[in-house]
Design an enzyme around this catalytic site. Sequence first.
Site, PDB file in Angstrom:
ATOM      1  N   ASP A   1       3.718   3.017  -1.916  1.00  0.00           N
ATOM      2  CA  ASP A   1       4.860   3.845  -1.574  1.00  0.00           C
ATOM      3  C   ASP A   1       6.062   3.500  -2.428  1.00  0.00           C
ATOM      4  O   ASP A   1       6.312   2.347  -2.749  1.00  0.00           O
ATOM      5  CB  ASP A   1       5.216   3.656  -0.104  1.00  0.00           C
ATOM      6  CG  ASP A   1       4.152   4.262   0.774  1.00  0.00           C
ATOM      7  OD1 ASP A   1       3.591   5.286   0.367  1.00  0.00           O
ATOM      8  OD2 ASP A   1       3.885   3.710   1.841  1.00  0.00           O
TER       9      ASP A   1
ATOM     10  N   ASP B   1       7.935  -0.259   8.811  1.00  0.00           N
ATOM     11  CA  ASP B   1       7.161   0.985   8.789  1.00  0.00           C
ATOM     12  C   ASP B   1       7.487   1.912   9.966  1.00  0.00           C
ATOM     13  O   ASP B   1       7.202   3.102   9.917  1.00  0.00           O
ATOM     14  CB  ASP B   1       5.652   0.677   8.775  1.00  0.00           C
ATOM     15  CG  ASP B   1       5.204   0.105   7.435  1.00  0.00           C
ATOM     16  OD1 ASP B   1       6.042  -0.021   6.524  1.00  0.00           O
ATOM     17  OD2 ASP B   1       4.012  -0.230   7.299  1.00  0.00           O
TER      18      ASP B   1
ATOM     19  N   ASN C   1      -3.378  -0.617   7.312  1.00  0.00           N
ATOM     20  CA  ASN C   1      -2.965  -1.886   6.707  1.00  0.00           C
ATOM     21  C   ASN C   1      -3.858  -3.056   7.096  1.00  0.00           C
ATOM     22  O   ASN C   1      -3.628  -4.178   6.661  1.00  0.00           O
ATOM     23  CB  ASN C   1      -1.504  -2.190   7.042  1.00  0.00           C
ATOM     24  CG  ASN C   1      -0.561  -1.339   6.213  1.00  0.00           C
ATOM     25  OD1 ASN C   1      -0.998  -0.633   5.304  1.00  0.00           O
ATOM     26  ND2 ASN C   1       0.722  -1.397   6.530  1.00  0.00           N
TER      27      ASN C   1
END
Length: 441
Positions: free
Chosen positions: A129, A323, A36
């Site tokens: 996602d 996450d 990320n």
Amino acid sequence: MSSIAGSSVASSDGARIEVSSGSPLSGRIDVPGAKNSVLKLMAASLLGDGSCTITNAPAIIDVTIMADLLQALGAEVHIESGSITITAAQVHCVEPPADLVERMRASVNLLGPLLTRYGRVRLALPGGDDFGARPIDMHIAGLEAMGARVTLGERHLEATSAGLHGADIAFDFPSVGATENIVTAAVLATGMTVIDGAAREPEVVDLCRFLVGMGAEIEGIGGPRLTVRGTSGRPLGSVEHRVVPDRIQAATYIAAVAVSGGRLEIVDARPDDMEMFLRRCAEMGLEIEEWSDGRSDGIVVAREGRIRAVDVQTLPYPGIATDYKPLVITMLSVANGSAVVTENLYPGRFRYIDELTRLGADIRTEGHHALVRGVPNLRGCPVRAHDIRAGAAMVVAGLAAQGTTTITGVEHIDRGYDDLVGRLRSVGAHITRLGEAGSAL
Ligand code: UD1
């Protein structure tokens, strides 16, 4: 085709992972650079005229997708042994190919750089996602406040500007992606941009430091108010930058110890970036120490006996990241006692719970809460990885399961994990990757 030399990202076609519980884990695992962050740094390279070298890059599929995107725009991209060099002086296109954009959320980070540098961008609505709606209204409102005209179609957006200007922007919620897009747009705008309520995640900090390395003026990095003085259209320069380590990958190896027992030295993990998560892990009964041998540092994690159940809720940084949550729920599945896990960012992010239940976990969800009642062991069976972090959670669950757990949907894991199977095998996990040709990309 990307000019990607020496990068060894396996093809995921038909791949599966087999994993079972075994002896406690022992040894060292190094943590690669953060997905990320690296993807955002690559997109931000479009702001410079020189060459940007990004080191400690993970060998993951999403990096090859971003490389292909940048090359389709006219940038030169060279990847070799964890180092990416990007030269964006020859960009000739502001319409990134939709088939690539749709493959990952981070392609939305092309918006700010392309618009501010070239005055126009046409972008398919990004994918990523599948854990519920992921709007980009805050990105759009921020860019409009800076003078952009944005048209939103059903499947794409188009933004134009005759030159962005600085603006005072206040976010109601510290969105990671919106903060990144506004900062990258502001660095070449005319005048000063102030972002209040900015996201403070370590990956946002890494992007700001990368931009400062290229010559941008940004103050307040790491805080909730960012002040950016734009260059009035002058491109930034060159930079060499090491990607911040991936805190979610580090957490994955901590979760592996939580369910398998043993002791791991996790090299290059940054405890300061994971403070709240590590605190909860300690409350669960994991031994956590900061570690250094003079050359590198990281975290030592050890566990004897079963972990204890502890309530957890996700929040923007410095809270516990969403996450981490699939990993946390997996750890709690085999903890002693019951705990409530509350999701405050993505209400729909519970899809993997059906898979954990198939493995014998006792989990009920209600709204954005999950009640996890710990059981002594899971039982191996075939399961599917639905997204990157859920996929890693399936691997951890397999380490906690008697018998064999077979995981499909490995392509999701490969989007964000650099050799998860090899790293776990190297510390004694019973885990194998099967059923693919394997190719160098
Ligand atoms: C990034 C991460 C993702 C992580 C998330 C939160 C990448 C590629 N992905 O996603 O792994 O889970 O941060 O840490 O870096 N929102 C809006 N409108 C907007 C933008 C966001 O309503 O314009 C909402 C989202 O729906 C969500 C919340 O804000 O509920 C958080 O989103 P955001 O912080 O923007 O996450 P991403 O940047 O998409």
